[in-house]
Motif scaffolding. Structure first.
Motif, PDB file in Angstrom:
ATOM      1  N   VAL A  40       0.837  -1.197   0.000  1.00  0.00           N
ATOM      2  CA  VAL A  40       0.000   0.000   0.000  1.00  0.00           C
ATOM      3  C   VAL A  40       0.872   1.248   0.000  1.00  0.00           C
ATOM      4  CG1 VAL A  40      -1.894   1.210   1.134  1.00  0.00           C
ATOM      5  CG2 VAL A  40      -1.713  -1.293   1.324  1.00  0.00           C
ATOM      6  N   GLY A  41       0.817   1.996  -1.104  1.00  0.00           N
ATOM      7  CA  GLY A  41       1.531   3.262  -1.202  1.00  0.00           C
ATOM      8  C   GLY A  41       0.714   4.395  -0.621  1.00  0.00           C
ATOM      9  N   ASN A  42       1.282   5.591  -0.674  1.00  0.00           N
ATOM     10  CA  ASN A  42       0.660   6.740  -0.006  1.00  0.00           C
ATOM     11  C   ASN A  42       0.134   7.805  -0.966  1.00  0.00           C
ATOM     12  OD1 ASN A  42       1.188   5.604   2.507  1.00  0.00           O
ATOM     13  ND2 ASN A  42       3.229   6.521   2.622  1.00  0.00           N
ATOM     14  N   ALA A  43      -0.182   7.417  -2.200  1.00  0.00           N
ATOM     15  CA  ALA A  43      -0.742   8.380  -3.147  1.00  0.00           C
ATOM     16  C   ALA A  43      -2.085   8.905  -2.655  1.00  0.00           C
ATOM     17  CB  ALA A  43      -0.918   7.733  -4.515  1.00  0.00           C
ATOM     18  N   ARG A  44      -2.305  10.210  -2.812  1.00  0.00           N
ATOM     19  CA  ARG A  44      -3.581  10.802  -2.400  1.00  0.00           C
ATOM     20  C   ARG A  44      -4.757  10.190  -3.132  1.00  0.00           C
ATOM     21  NH1 ARG A  44      -2.348  17.356  -1.985  1.00  0.00           N
ATOM     22  NH2 ARG A  44      -0.568  17.188  -0.544  1.00  0.00           N
ATOM     23  N   SER A  45      -4.519   9.740  -4.357  1.00  0.00           N
ATOM     24  CA  SER A  45      -5.618   9.201  -5.162  1.00  0.00           C
ATOM     25  C   SER A  45      -6.251   7.969  -4.526  1.00  0.00           C
ATOM     26  CB  SER A  45      -5.117   8.860  -6.566  1.00  0.00           C
ATOM     27  OG  SER A  45      -4.016   7.962  -6.511  1.00  0.00           O
ATOM     28  N   LEU A  46      -5.522   7.237  -3.702  1.00  0.00           N
ATOM     29  CA  LEU A  46      -6.096   6.045  -3.072  1.00  0.00           C
ATOM     30  C   LEU A  46      -7.241   6.404  -2.142  1.00  0.00           C
ATOM     31  CD1 LEU A  46      -6.104   2.999  -2.603  1.00  0.00           C
ATOM     32  CD2 LEU A  46      -4.316   3.326  -0.874  1.00  0.00           C
ATOM     33  N   ALA A  47      -7.198   7.594  -1.536  1.00  0.00           N
ATOM     34  CA  ALA A  47      -8.261   8.015  -0.622  1.00  0.00           C
ATOM     35  C   ALA A  47      -9.598   8.172  -1.329  1.00  0.00           C
ATOM     36  CB  ALA A  47      -7.875   9.330   0.065  1.00  0.00           C
ATOM     37  N   ARG A  63       2.659  -1.674   4.467  1.00  0.00           N
ATOM     38  CA  ARG A  63       2.470  -0.235   4.280  1.00  0.00           C
ATOM     39  C   ARG A  63       3.809   0.472   4.338  1.00  0.00           C
ATOM     40  NH1 ARG A  63      -3.173   0.531   4.542  1.00  0.00           N
ATOM     41  NH2 ARG A  63      -4.198  -1.199   5.636  1.00  0.00           N
ATOM     42  N   ILE A  64       3.795   1.769   4.001  1.00  0.00           N
ATOM     43  CA  ILE A  64       5.037   2.503   3.781  1.00  0.00           C
ATOM     44  C   ILE A  64       5.106   3.748   4.660  1.00  0.00           C
ATOM     45  CG2 ILE A  64       6.315   3.837   2.047  1.00  0.00           C
ATOM     46  CD1 ILE A  64       5.243   1.860  -0.054  1.00  0.00           C
ATOM     47  N   ASN A  65       6.252   3.918   5.298  1.00  0.00           N
ATOM     48  CA  ASN A  65       6.559   5.098   6.108  1.00  0.00           C
ATOM     49  C   ASN A  65       5.482   5.389   7.153  1.00  0.00           C
ATOM     50  OD1 ASN A  65       9.114   5.399   4.999  1.00  0.00           O
ATOM     51  ND2 ASN A  65       8.329   6.544   3.249  1.00  0.00           N
ATOM     52  N   ARG A  66       4.889   6.567   7.164  1.00  0.00           N
ATOM     53  CA  ARG A  66       3.920   6.864   8.235  1.00  0.00           C
ATOM     54  C   ARG A  66       2.532   6.308   7.949  1.00  0.00           C
ATOM     55  NH1 ARG A  66       7.000  11.881   8.134  1.00  0.00           N
ATOM     56  NH2 ARG A  66       8.465  11.819   9.872  1.00  0.00           N
ATOM     57  N   ALA A  67       2.394   5.649   6.817  1.00  0.00           N
ATOM     58  CA  ALA A  67       1.212   4.838   6.500  1.00  0.00           C
ATOM     59  C   ALA A  67      -0.118   5.499   6.854  1.00  0.00           C
ATOM     60  CB  ALA A  67       1.319   3.482   7.198  1.00  0.00           C
ATOM     61  N   ALA A 144       9.519   1.682  -4.305  1.00  0.00           N
ATOM     62  CA  ALA A 144      10.280   1.006  -5.357  1.00  0.00           C
ATOM     63  C   ALA A 144      11.204  -0.052  -4.769  1.00  0.00           C
ATOM     64  CB  ALA A 144      11.082   2.023  -6.160  1.00  0.00           C
ATOM     65  N   MET A 145      11.833   0.257  -3.632  1.00  0.00           N
ATOM     66  CA  MET A 145      12.707  -0.732  -2.988  1.00  0.00           C
ATOM     67  C   MET A 145      11.917  -1.957  -2.552  1.00  0.00           C
ATOM     68  SD  MET A 145      15.551   1.407  -0.815  1.00  0.00           S
ATOM     69  CE  MET A 145      14.462   2.673  -0.135  1.00  0.00           C
ATOM     70  N   MET A 146      10.715  -1.727  -2.019  1.00  0.00           N
ATOM     71  CA  MET A 146       9.892  -2.849  -1.593  1.00  0.00           C
ATOM     72  C   MET A 146       9.429  -3.683  -2.780  1.00  0.00           C
ATOM     73  SD  MET A 146       9.773  -3.421   1.573  1.00  0.00           S
ATOM     74  CE  MET A 146       8.698  -4.802   1.220  1.00  0.00           C
ATOM     75  N   ILE A 147       9.016  -3.039  -3.850  1.00  0.00           N
ATOM     76  CA  ILE A 147       8.593  -3.780  -5.045  1.00  0.00           C
ATOM     77  C   ILE A 147       9.733  -4.646  -5.560  1.00  0.00           C
ATOM     78  CG2 ILE A 147       7.876  -3.541  -7.458  1.00  0.00           C
ATOM     79  CD1 ILE A 147       6.385  -0.947  -6.552  1.00  0.00           C
ATOM     80  N   ASP A 148      10.924  -4.071  -5.600  1.00  0.00           N
ATOM     81  CA  ASP A 148      12.100  -4.816  -6.057  1.00  0.00           C
ATOM     82  C   ASP A 148      12.367  -6.012  -5.151  1.00  0.00           C
ATOM     83  OD1 ASP A 148      14.628  -5.069  -7.658  1.00  0.00           O
ATOM     84  OD2 ASP A 148      15.546  -4.606  -5.718  1.00  0.00           O
ATOM     85  N   LEU A 149      12.295  -5.803  -3.845  1.00  0.00           N
ATOM     86  CA  LEU A 149      12.522  -6.888  -2.885  1.00  0.00           C
ATOM     87  C   LEU A 149      11.459  -7.970  -3.007  1.00  0.00           C
ATOM     88  CD1 LEU A 149      13.916  -8.103  -0.344  1.00  0.00           C
ATOM     89  CD2 LEU A 149      12.475  -6.600   1.029  1.00  0.00           C
ATOM     90  N   ARG A 159      -0.008  -7.245  -5.247  1.00  0.00           N
ATOM     91  CA  ARG A 159      -1.002  -6.279  -5.712  1.00  0.00           C
ATOM     92  C   ARG A 159      -0.609  -4.905  -5.175  1.00  0.00           C
ATOM     93  NH1 ARG A 159      -4.925  -5.722  -9.671  1.00  0.00           N
ATOM     94  NH2 ARG A 159      -6.969  -5.136  -8.818  1.00  0.00           N
ATOM     95  N   LEU A 160      -0.449  -3.932  -6.058  1.00  0.00           N
ATOM     96  CA  LEU A 160      -0.042  -2.585  -5.679  1.00  0.00           C
ATOM     97  C   LEU A 160      -1.268  -1.691  -5.522  1.00  0.00           C
ATOM     98  CD1 LEU A 160       2.948  -2.109  -8.177  1.00  0.00           C
ATOM     99  CD2 LEU A 160       2.988  -3.095  -5.870  1.00  0.00           C
ATOM    100  N   HIS A 161      -1.330  -0.987  -4.418  1.00  0.00           N
ATOM    101  CA  HIS A 161      -2.410  -0.044  -4.130  1.00  0.00           C
ATOM    102  C   HIS A 161      -1.782   1.308  -3.788  1.00  0.00           C
ATOM    103  CE1 HIS A 161      -5.470  -3.300  -3.582  1.00  0.00           C
ATOM    104  NE2 HIS A 161      -4.416  -3.976  -3.167  1.00  0.00           N
ATOM    105  N   GLY A 162      -2.363   2.382  -4.286  1.00  0.00           N
ATOM    106  CA  GLY A 162      -1.877   3.708  -3.913  1.00  0.00           C
ATOM    107  C   GLY A 162      -0.540   4.066  -4.537  1.00  0.00           C
ATOM    108  N   PHE A 163      -0.295   3.596  -5.738  1.00  0.00           N
ATOM    109  CA  PHE A 163       0.908   3.951  -6.487  1.00  0.00           C
ATOM    110  C   PHE A 163       0.487   4.657  -7.774  1.00  0.00           C
ATOM    111  CE2 PHE A 163       2.633   0.770  -3.708  1.00  0.00           C
ATOM    112  CZ  PHE A 163       3.975   1.121  -3.542  1.00  0.00           C
ATOM    113  N   ASP A 164       0.660   5.976  -7.833  1.00  0.00           N
ATOM    114  CA  ASP A 164       0.431   6.682  -9.093  1.00  0.00           C
ATOM    115  C   ASP A 164       1.637   7.523  -9.476  1.00  0.00           C
ATOM    116  OD1 ASP A 164       0.299   8.985  -7.536  1.00  0.00           O
ATOM    117  OD2 ASP A 164      -1.862   9.243  -7.732  1.00  0.00           O
ATOM    118  N   PHE A 165       2.767   7.234  -8.812  1.00  0.00           N
ATOM    119  CA  PHE A 165       4.049   7.838  -9.137  1.00  0.00           C
ATOM    120  C   PHE A 165       4.003   9.361  -9.071  1.00  0.00           C
ATOM    121  CE2 PHE A 165       3.413   3.760 -11.165  1.00  0.00           C
ATOM    122  CZ  PHE A 165       4.402   3.028 -10.523  1.00  0.00           C
TER     123      PHE A 165
END
Length: 206
Positions: A40-47, A63-67, A144-149, A159-165
């Protein structure tokens, strides 16, 4: 290692002592094997989406960082792993309540004693950060590091959620893409190439 030894190693950038606090990468790979993972990424669009139920239905939720989780409907409620590359307060850690923390940042001085001694703590190798940075031509994001790992594991599905770069900016700040040290076009190309080559990797809403 005691707290003083940790502080000395962190300050003097002594990697070997810090590595003793980390579980082996093999432990992560074993836990990922055969799992359906929601990252789960932190893109605003996911909200603005309703992906929470799908996220919580995954075998493993990362989840990533302050999630930020503005609503259960959009973001779900579970957090199994937290991929961290920034300082984080105890209130946020209590809210997120991850079972495992992964320190992905090459900036070891931001790593706290409480995070480094948390159950199942993992320290991402500097060599892997550098390798992905060289491929991207810029410091990679935590996502990106997590996806690579994750893609290098034997998971069943990612499944990627909240990634719109950064098209919709981040829920955790107001900076634009040109104000952060990442190459989002390169990261988007990296993910699109990965999805075309690995059928396990898909993006919600794509």
């Amino acid at each position: 290692m005691n707290r003083l030894g940790f502080l000395v190693a962190r300050t003097l950038r002594r990697e070997a002592p810090l590595e003793t606090l980390s579980v082996p990468a093999a432990d992560l790979m074993a836990e990922l094997s055969g799992k359906r993972v929601a990252l789960v990424g932190n893109a605003r669009s996911l909200a603005e989406r309703a992906e929470g139920a799908e996220i919580d239905a995954a075998d493993l939720v990362i989840r990533i960082n302050r999630a930020p989780m503005p609503s259960a409907a959009s973001h779900g409620t579970r957090t199994d792993w937290l991929a961290l590359a920034t300082s984080i307060g105890e209130d946020d850690l209590g809210r997120i309540d991850p079972a495992r923390i992964l320190w992905m940042s090459h900036k070891r001085k931001r790593l706290s004693w409480s995070v480094a001694t948390s159950p199942g703590f993992y320290l991402h190798p500097l060599s892997e950060f550098a390798a992905l940075r060289d491929r991207m031509g810029a410091p990679p994001t935590t996502g990106a590091m997590m996806i690579d790992l994750l893609a290098r594991s034997d998971l069943a599905a990612l499944r990627l959620h909240g990634f719109d770069f950064f098209a919709s900016l981040s829920l955790t700040g107001s900076r634009r893409a040109d104000q952060v040290p990442h190459d989002f076009a390169a990261e988007k190309a990296f993910v699109e190439r990965l999805m075309s080559e690995d059928s396990r990797v898909t993006q919600a809403g794509a």
